[in-house]
Enzyme design. Structure first.
Site, mmCIF file in Angstrom:
data_model
loop_
_atom_site.group_PDB
_atom_site.id
_atom_site.type_symbol
_atom_site.label_atom_id
_atom_site.label_comp_id
_atom_site.label_asym_id
_atom_site.label_seq_id
_atom_site.Cartn_x
_atom_site.Cartn_y
_atom_site.Cartn_z
ATOM 1 N N VAL A 60 -6.657 2.202 8.905
ATOM 2 C CA VAL A 60 -5.153 1.750 9.338
ATOM 3 C C VAL A 60 -4.370 1.144 7.929
ATOM 4 C CG1 VAL A 60 -3.677 -0.095 10.649
ATOM 5 C CG2 VAL A 60 -5.697 0.928 11.812
ATOM 6 N N PRO A 61 -3.330 2.069 7.559
ATOM 7 C CA PRO A 61 -3.145 1.893 6.171
ATOM 8 C C PRO A 61 -2.257 0.606 5.824
ATOM 9 C CG PRO A 61 -1.882 3.540 7.406
ATOM 10 C CD PRO A 61 -2.771 3.110 8.475
ATOM 11 N N CYS A 62 -2.709 -0.573 5.983
ATOM 12 C CA CYS A 62 -1.888 -1.689 5.926
ATOM 13 C C CYS A 62 -1.696 -1.902 4.347
ATOM 14 C CB CYS A 62 -2.768 -2.917 6.188
ATOM 15 S SG CYS A 62 -4.431 -3.283 5.340
ATOM 16 N N HIS A 63 -2.177 -1.140 3.410
ATOM 17 C CA HIS A 63 -1.958 -0.940 1.705
ATOM 18 C C HIS A 63 -0.731 -0.090 1.820
ATOM 19 C CE1 HIS A 63 -4.138 2.697 2.931
ATOM 20 N NE2 HIS A 63 -3.463 3.425 2.131
#
Lengths: 170, 225
Positions: free
Chosen positions: B189-192
């Protein structure tokens, strides 16, 4: 040394008898069902630390007895959810007034059983209906075997005192 | 005193088996046959239901030698539940137990697919991750935040404010930041890919985490000014 049984097998082996036990202790299917879940959830959390597997049955009865006590102490202000025990009066088998008399008697006995101190009721049910040995009852109640016997004796003595005179021994 | 009376009554109890008195008959009428079968079955079902969550096996393993350092990976029956950088096995197990309520078991073969995909992605050999994720352990708001975050395409970035708008709470960008900080599935989950509106990294507190965020963005071809 025996291997530690996995938790699922404990559930499979003992959930039936523990439900019956809780039903007898609490007098209600709904309460017994709630307590059964509470019992096994507590057992699950504690199981990791159990080292002696020689008497897991008595260990589970101990947890169940405590779960029932917690349930009752939370419930003490509410009316006990005592459910009707008996089928509706059936005509034909026995005189209606005899059935009513029997039903009244049974309700009175049940009330007296529920009024017993918890340890006595627990010991009574474990001995009479769950078929535990006194050694197992002692382990479940965390007392001596003599104390376990005394609890059963006190329970029956109390019930006999209350009902021996009122009931017609045929 | 006591023992003699107890013995007498014990033999009375046993004597009841052959010649029950009225009290015994009443007790038997009330209790001997036990609860109704249908009630027992219902109770069993309710019990199984209650236990299924705590008994669910959570399998985990460690992915070593990635450009981001070691990465722990854990999956349950419904999908990936956690990814964590570094850390000891003990702390990851504790985290898993707290997150899922289940029983974590180390089993490399159960998470080999997820490990392979993650390694390929982090190493730049693959540009997508196709894994089922299980976000049931977090709050509904956090879940919505992460689901919206998953929609941010690789190579792009979004902002906390934008995600907040997308989940229907435009003022809640701080809560969005918090949800992203608590993301149990970094990389997947690409919170970056979510940064502050002023272009700074925002979240990802700590230098190590900021570095990872930059690394991942660079990997995806995003250059921040």
């Amino acid at each position: 040394m025996t291997a530690k049984p996995d938790f699922e097998s404990l559930v499979e082996r003992h959930s039936g008898e523990l439900f019956s036990y809780l039903w007898r202790l609490l007098g209600s299917e709904a309460d017994a069902s709630d307590c059964l879940q509470e019992t096994f959830l507590r057992a699950f959390r504690a199981y990791e630390w159990v080292r002696d597997f020689s008497n897991l049955r008595a260990w589970l009865y101990k947890i169940a007895t405590n779960a029932a006590r917690t349930h009752l102490s939370r419930d003490h202000r509410r009316q006990s959810r005592s459910e009707p025990l008996l089928e509706p009066v059936a005509s034909g088998e026995k005189a209606v007034d005899l059935q009513v008399a029997e039903r009244t008697q049974l309700a009175a006995v049940k009330q007296a059983v529920m009024a017993l101190p918890e340890r006595q009721r627990a010991a009574l049910m474990m001995r009479k209906y769950q078929e535990l040995e006194y050694a197992e009852i002692a382990a479940a109640l965390n007392c001596s075997e003599d104390a376990a016997r005394a609890n059963v004796y006190q329970a029956l003595k109390k019930l006999r005192e209350l009902f021996a005179n009122e009931v017609n021994d045929e | 005193m006591m023992n003699k009376q107890v013995d007498t009554y014990t033999s009375w109890v046993e004597g009841q088996r052959s010649a029950p008195d009225a009290v015994t008959r009443s007790l038997d009428a009330l209790y001997a046959s036990g609860p109704k079968t249908k009630d027992a079955s219902l109770a069993q079902l309710a019990l199984q239901n209650a236990l299924s969550k705590v008994l669910a096996p959570i399998y985990y393993d460690r992915l070593d030698e990635t450009p981001l350092g070691p990465v722990w990976v854990a999956a349950g029956p419904r999908g990936l539940v956690a990814v964590e950088y570094n850390g000891s096995e003990g702390s990851f197990r504790a985290y898993l137990a707290k997150l899922t309520g289940g029983q974590p078991r180390r089993a490399a073969e159960k998470v080999s697919g997820a490990k392979a995909q993650l390694l390929a992605y982090i190493s730049g050999r693959s540009d997508h991750i196709e894994i089922d994720v299980d976000l049931s352990a977090i709050t509904p708001f956090q879940r919505r935040v992460l689901e919206e975050t998953r929609k941010v395409p690789r190579g792009q970035v979004s902002t906390y404010a934008e995600i907040a708008k997308r989940v229907g709470k435009p003022k809640a960008f701080r809560a969005v930041g918090q949800a992203l900080r608590r993301n149990p599935l970094p990389i997947v989950v690409p919170c970056h890919r979510v940064i502050a509106s002023d272009g700074s990294l925002g979240g990802y507190s700590g230098e190590m985490r900021s570095q990872r965020k930059l690394q991942l963005l660079r990997l995806e071809g995003v250059a921040l000014a």
